[in-house]
Design an enzyme around this catalytic site. Sequence first.
Site, PDB file in Angstrom:
ATOM      1  N   LYS A 133       0.990  -1.163  -0.123  1.00 27.42           N
ATOM      2  CA  LYS A 133       0.126  -0.025  -0.018  1.00 27.42           C
ATOM      3  C   LYS A 133       0.855   1.261   0.017  1.00 27.42           C
ATOM      4  O   LYS A 133       1.366   1.576   1.032  1.00 27.42           O
ATOM      5  CB  LYS A 133      -0.901  -0.050   1.327  1.00 27.42           C
ATOM      6  CG  LYS A 133      -2.102   0.768   1.117  1.00 27.42           C
ATOM      7  CD  LYS A 133      -1.925   2.383   0.974  1.00 27.42           C
ATOM      8  CE  LYS A 133      -1.414   2.947   2.217  1.00 27.42           C
ATOM      9  NZ  LYS A 133      -1.287   4.587   1.759  1.00 27.42           N
ATOM     10  N   GLU A 167      -0.408   7.717  -0.703  1.00 26.80           N
ATOM     11  CA  GLU A 167      -1.517   8.118  -1.671  1.00 26.80           C
ATOM     12  C   GLU A 167      -0.760   9.460  -2.198  1.00 26.80           C
ATOM     13  O   GLU A 167      -1.318   9.867  -3.408  1.00 26.80           O
ATOM     14  CB  GLU A 167      -2.571   8.477  -1.023  1.00 26.80           C
ATOM     15  CG  GLU A 167      -2.856   9.314   0.058  1.00 26.80           C
ATOM     16  CD  GLU A 167      -1.949   9.081   1.530  1.00 26.80           C
ATOM     17  OE1 GLU A 167      -1.535   7.812   1.402  1.00 26.80           O
ATOM     18  OE2 GLU A 167      -2.207   9.747   2.139  1.00 26.80           O
ATOM     19  N   SER A 197       5.075   8.463   9.793  1.00 28.14           N
ATOM     20  CA  SER A 197       5.364   9.279  11.136  1.00 28.14           C
ATOM     21  C   SER A 197       5.236   8.506  12.477  1.00 28.14           C
ATOM     22  O   SER A 197       4.619   7.377  12.240  1.00 28.14           O
ATOM     23  CB  SER A 197       4.411  10.572  10.910  1.00 28.14           C
ATOM     24  OG  SER A 197       3.141   9.725  10.805  1.00 28.14           O
ATOM     25  N   CYS A 224      14.195  11.287   6.493  1.00 32.80           N
ATOM     26  CA  CYS A 224      14.124  10.470   7.730  1.00 32.80           C
ATOM     27  C   CYS A 224      15.567  10.762   8.265  1.00 32.80           C
ATOM     28  O   CYS A 224      15.595  10.496   9.637  1.00 32.80           O
ATOM     29  CB  CYS A 224      13.578   9.231   7.851  1.00 32.80           C
ATOM     30  SG  CYS A 224      14.789   7.809   6.880  1.00 32.80           S
ATOM     31  N   GLU A 231       9.803  16.994  14.937  1.00 32.06           N
ATOM     32  CA  GLU A 231      10.326  16.485  13.453  1.00 32.06           C
ATOM     33  C   GLU A 231       9.762  17.683  12.437  1.00 32.06           C
ATOM     34  O   GLU A 231       8.711  17.671  12.258  1.00 32.06           O
ATOM     35  CB  GLU A 231       9.911  15.202  12.938  1.00 32.06           C
ATOM     36  CG  GLU A 231      10.327  14.944  11.657  1.00 32.06           C
ATOM     37  CD  GLU A 231      10.368  13.608  11.034  1.00 32.06           C
ATOM     38  OE1 GLU A 231       9.045  13.154  11.301  1.00 32.06           O
ATOM     39  OE2 GLU A 231      10.955  12.834  10.685  1.00 32.06           O
TER      40      GLU A 231
HETATM   41  P1  NAD Z   1       2.611   9.000   7.301  1.00 31.91           P
HETATM   42  O1  NAD Z   1       2.882   8.441   8.557  1.00 31.91           O
HETATM   43  O2  NAD Z   1       1.719  10.478   7.166  1.00 31.91           O
HETATM   44  O3  NAD Z   1       2.237   8.248   6.129  1.00 31.91           O
HETATM   45  C1  NAD Z   1       2.876   6.950   6.042  1.00 31.91           C
HETATM   46  C2  NAD Z   1       1.846   5.855   5.512  1.00 31.91           C
HETATM   47  O4  NAD Z   1       0.734   5.858   6.560  1.00 31.91           O
HETATM   48  C3  NAD Z   1       1.097   6.500   4.262  1.00 31.91           C
HETATM   49  O5  NAD Z   1       1.021   5.165   3.412  1.00 31.91           O
HETATM   50  C4  NAD Z   1      -0.209   6.761   4.788  1.00 31.91           C
HETATM   51  O6  NAD Z   1      -1.313   6.469   3.651  1.00 31.91           O
HETATM   52  C5  NAD Z   1      -0.393   6.008   5.672  1.00 31.91           C
HETATM   53  N1  NAD Z   1      -1.258   6.647   6.894  1.00 31.91           N
HETATM   54  C6  NAD Z   1      -1.513   8.043   7.098  1.00 31.91           C
HETATM   55  N2  NAD Z   1      -2.225   8.293   8.051  1.00 31.91           N
HETATM   56  C7  NAD Z   1      -2.633   7.236   8.476  1.00 31.91           C
HETATM   57  C8  NAD Z   1      -3.357   6.840   9.597  1.00 31.91           C
HETATM   58  N3  NAD Z   1      -4.043   7.795  10.475  1.00 31.91           N
HETATM   59  N4  NAD Z   1      -3.871   5.537   9.854  1.00 31.91           N
HETATM   60  C9  NAD Z   1      -3.205   4.715   9.117  1.00 31.91           C
HETATM   61  N5  NAD Z   1      -2.611   4.823   8.072  1.00 31.91           N
HETATM   62  C10 NAD Z   1      -2.198   6.287   7.793  1.00 31.91           C
HETATM   63  O7  NAD Z   1       4.243   9.397   6.746  1.00 31.91           O
HETATM   64  P2  NAD Z   1       4.539  10.635   5.424  1.00 31.91           P
HETATM   65  O8  NAD Z   1       4.248  11.904   5.659  1.00 31.91           O
HETATM   66  O9  NAD Z   1       4.058   9.752   4.167  1.00 31.91           O
HETATM   67  O10 NAD Z   1       6.296  10.319   5.599  1.00 31.91           O
HETATM   68  C11 NAD Z   1       6.901  11.011   6.447  1.00 31.91           C
HETATM   69  C12 NAD Z   1       7.480  10.488   7.561  1.00 31.91           C
HETATM   70  O11 NAD Z   1       7.878   9.127   7.602  1.00 31.91           O
HETATM   71  C13 NAD Z   1       8.540  11.149   8.397  1.00 31.91           C
HETATM   72  O12 NAD Z   1       8.093  11.019   9.933  1.00 31.91           O
HETATM   73  C14 NAD Z   1       9.618  10.492   8.345  1.00 31.91           C
HETATM   74  O13 NAD Z   1      10.517  10.713   9.261  1.00 31.91           O
HETATM   75  C15 NAD Z   1       9.220   9.074   8.242  1.00 31.91           C
HETATM   76  N6  NAD Z   1      10.389   8.247   7.529  1.00 31.91           N
HETATM   77  C16 NAD Z   1      10.993   7.495   8.328  1.00 31.91           C
HETATM   78  C17 NAD Z   1      11.615   6.525   7.724  1.00 31.91           C
HETATM   79  C18 NAD Z   1      12.822   5.657   8.579  1.00 31.91           C
HETATM   80  O14 NAD Z   1      13.338   4.786   8.001  1.00 31.91           O
HETATM   81  N7  NAD Z   1      12.635   5.812  10.241  1.00 31.91           N
HETATM   82  C19 NAD Z   1      12.040   6.672   6.285  1.00 31.91           C
HETATM   83  C20 NAD Z   1      11.478   7.395   5.605  1.00 31.91           C
HETATM   84  C21 NAD Z   1      10.549   8.295   6.283  1.00 31.91           C
END
Ligand code: NAD
Length: 498
Positions: free
Chosen positions: A174, A177, A227, A282, A382
């Site tokens: 998944k 989006e 996140s 990240c 962050e």
């Molecule tokens: P996000 O948490 O908003 O989304 C990640 C995924 O979760 C997406 O596929 C999204 O559709 C889904 N999602 C969003 N809200 C949700 C909810 N309420 N319930 C269930 N699923 C949900 O993250 P983002 O903005 O796409 O990515 C950035 C974040 O990812 C930053 O915090 C970054 O630090 C982190 N990140 C971490 C690493 C690592 O290896 N630690 C690597 C890359 C990114």
Amino acid sequence: MTTKIPNLINGEFSQSKSTTFLDVLNPSTQEVLAQVPLTTLDEMNQAVESAKQAFKLWSEVPVSDRARLMLRYQELLKKHQDEIATILAKENGKTFADAQGDVWRGIEVVEHATGIATLSMGETVENVARSIDCHSIQQPIGVCGGITPFNFPAMIPLWMFPMAIACGNSFILKPSEQDPMTPMRLAELFMEAGAPKGLLNVIHGTKDQVNFILDNPDIKTVSFVGSVPVARHVYERGSKNLKRVQAFAGAKNHMIVMPDANKDQVVANITGASCGAAGQRCMAISVAVLVGDAQKWVPEIEASIKTIKVGNWDDESAGLGPLVSPEAKQRVERLIGEGVDAGAKLLLDGRNHTVKGFEKGNFVGPTLFDKVTEEMSIYKEEIFGPVLCLVHADSLDEAIALINRNPYGNGTSIFTQNGYAARHFQHNIEVGQVGVNIPIPVPLPFFSFTGWRASFYGDQHAYGKQAVRFYTRTKTITTRWFAEEDKAFSPNMTIQLK
Ligand code: NAD
């Protein structure tokens, strides 16, 4: 008409019957590039059924044939890497050079997966008791699920499904989006490489589709990157449903600058590590801790960061592009405002930044704060934008204590020419990925991506040997073969040699 992104279910790229679609926007212009469905429950169930059937066949395929699929896939990815990077840059906003890096770091994981035969070898000990041998094997688990973030739409899907599938599993992805066109191109090439139908399925959506993956009992593992609040939710709900979960989360990465470091190297590295990819990495450096006389280098750091040009993805002279969405820009600008209100010294202000010809873009210019302290929201949260916070410390131990108090533990680095300081730092720091004169120490795939504390929930990490452990189960087999003349054995549990 706007392109509608299909699902990939049972080997078919098919249009969703969903009535709800989300726009995928070009972050420089807000032009609608495509629409992504919220995949329906019926379609998700079909994806799981197809993955279950594919697993039955694939888990019996010899390891060399699994490796050969990865070899063909790696070849195709290399052939198409600039095309994938172009799709990626357009929907994510990264500069083209940075998008190429995103694709390349994913290809490296596929290269690693081609070595699955040696990676998945078990262990053997002869004579664990008299004439008894013991060996272990790694067997695939079943259907694996993956949920990916927007910031690495090529690399992070490629962290997941190639290793899972090389181990003998099938996979349901998944993607984010916000930029799903890149992962769809990766999926097309995987099918072109000869993947059997159902081995990789791609569904789309947000919260409901993620919860489906977390709740469906036929999906045995969940890999998540995103996140902190969502990572915690994924870890808690997936574990409660007795799944194996790895959830990679947010970060606040510090770089310690010692006064004995080479100033020019520090300035150059700090600039790229804080503002590259518009700070949406990240492993970006978002805090620099200047120790002792290194505090005098603030003007040079400011002068260097100021030179970074902001532009559209295809502007070769630009060092940073737009943020992914208007909401991301608003959030970053709000936090910059909070930093000012809290009394941090704003040396470079990236708010209200516009780029000629792209006035609707989500641009934030390079931003630099000095005299940042621990209680400020710009330090605690962050920011995920091109914002560097400078903190001052009197000693290395004070800097280490500061980093260890911070809840995150993804990456950190030290710049120094003193071997003792570097050794002291690497030994005492409570962070999972450490760089010595390397600002962004992302391990190559023969190691694993090992974030700690609030940056990771789970046990086994991404790629490397840990991924093989995550995507397989260990079976331990104890064997005895009787000779004709062997008599009945003693009923006692153990016989110890005196
Ligand atoms: P996000 O948490 O908003 O989304 C990640 C995924 O979760 C997406 O596929 C999204 O559709 C889904 N999602 C969003 N809200 C949700 C909810 N309420 N319930 C269930 N699923 C949900 O993250 P983002 O903005 O796409 O990515 C950035 C974040 O990812 C930053 O915090 C970054 O630090 C982190 N990140 C971490 C690493 C690592 O290896 N630690 C690597 C890359 C990114």
